[in-house]
Scaffold this motif. Structure first.
Motif, PDB file in Angstrom:
ATOM      1  N   SER A  65       0.828  -1.205   0.000  1.00  0.00           N
ATOM      2  CA  SER A  65       0.000   0.000   0.000  1.00  0.00           C
ATOM      3  C   SER A  65       0.864   1.259   0.000  1.00  0.00           C
ATOM      4  N   GLY A  69       0.746   4.163  -2.686  1.00  0.00           N
ATOM      5  CA  GLY A  69       0.374   5.467  -2.158  1.00  0.00           C
ATOM      6  C   GLY A  69       1.384   6.551  -2.459  1.00  0.00           C
ATOM      7  N   ARG A  73       0.376  10.000  -4.184  1.00  0.00           N
ATOM      8  CA  ARG A  73       0.571  11.271  -3.469  1.00  0.00           C
ATOM      9  C   ARG A  73       1.349  12.275  -4.303  1.00  0.00           C
ATOM     10  N   GLU A 132      -8.855   0.505   5.471  1.00  0.00           N
ATOM     11  CA  GLU A 132      -8.151   1.797   5.541  1.00  0.00           C
ATOM     12  C   GLU A 132      -7.757   2.271   4.144  1.00  0.00           C
ATOM     13  N   GLN A 135     -10.805   3.542   2.366  1.00  0.00           N
ATOM     14  CA  GLN A 135     -11.219   4.841   2.918  1.00  0.00           C
ATOM     15  C   GLN A 135     -10.308   5.955   2.430  1.00  0.00           C
ATOM     16  N   ASP A 136      -9.005   5.695   2.386  1.00  0.00           N
ATOM     17  CA  ASP A 136      -8.048   6.701   1.904  1.00  0.00           C
ATOM     18  C   ASP A 136      -8.293   7.020   0.436  1.00  0.00           C
ATOM     19  N   LEU A 140      -9.455  10.707  -0.985  1.00  0.00           N
ATOM     20  CA  LEU A 140      -8.675  11.408  -1.999  1.00  0.00           C
ATOM     21  C   LEU A 140      -9.537  11.778  -3.205  1.00  0.00           C
TER      22      LEU A 140
END
Length: 205
Positions: A65, A69, A73, A132, A135-136, A140
């Motif tokens: 992850s 990520g 980002r 999680e 949800q992230d 976003l």
């Protein structure tokens, strides 16, 4: 003089060994013995960094992850910067495309992520991180859609939360199809489907 080992770097190296074993043979073959052999370590060394197999699997899922990520980002920071002088529509598409298996690296990551999330059905220790991650992703996408609304790129009446769920479902569906049937869902077709969906959002359809 004894060699100084960075514990976090060693943990990540072991996690990479897990991912390599899982990619080749499946999650059921990621035993401590097989992982230790892949990492070139003794089983005792693995146990020095991880209390048990469950902790190793959870850390590996988080490491996967983290890698995904970090790329996302980078795109998000560029897109959401308040003074960004960019083509926001193109930047939005590129950000969302990072969720898709558009090249060998992302395809392998997608297959691994599908494998780990499927395992949450029987491995309770993995469920919190899978939730999680979802949800992230949702948060976003809501931020991206809300910013596009603020900039006038999307209709003011758009329900950003609902559309984020729709968009996430589209990305998940494309990822699953492309990971399992790459010949039927090649990269350009994935992009075309994503682009058509963004066109529909822009026009309010």
């Amino acid at each position: 003089m004894p060699k100084i080992v960075d514990p976090e770097a060693r943990r990540r190296a072991v996690a990479q060994a897990v991912l390599t074993v899982v990619a080749r043979h499946g999650l059921e073959h990621a035993s401590l013995r097989n992982v230790a052999e892949e990492a070139g370590l003794a089983i005792g060394s693995i146990r020095h960094y991880f209390a048990d197999h469950d902790e190793l699997m959870t850390f590996t899922m988080r490491e996967l992850s983290r890698r995904i990520g970090e790329r996302i980002r980078t795109h998000a920071e560029r897109l959401l910067a308040p003074d960004a002088d960019i083509d926001r529509r193109a930047a939005t598409e590129e950000l969302l495309a990072e969720f898709l298996p558009l090249d060998d690296t992302r395809r392998e990551e997608a297959v691994l992520w599908i494998t780990f999330t499927a395992a949450t059905h029987t491995r309770a220790e993995l469920r919190p991180h899978a939730a999680e991650m979802q949800q992230d992703m949702h948060a976003l996408i809501v931020r991206v859609l809300s910013e596009a609304q603020r900039m006038g790129g999307l209709p003011a009446g758009l329900d950003a939360d609902l559309e984020a769920h729709r968009l996430a479902a589209l990305l998940d569906g494309l990822t699953l199809q492309a990971a399992l049937l790459p010949d039927r869902m090649p990269p350009e077709q994935q992009r075309q489907v994503l682009r058509r969906h963004l066109d529909a959002l822009t026009s309010g359809r």
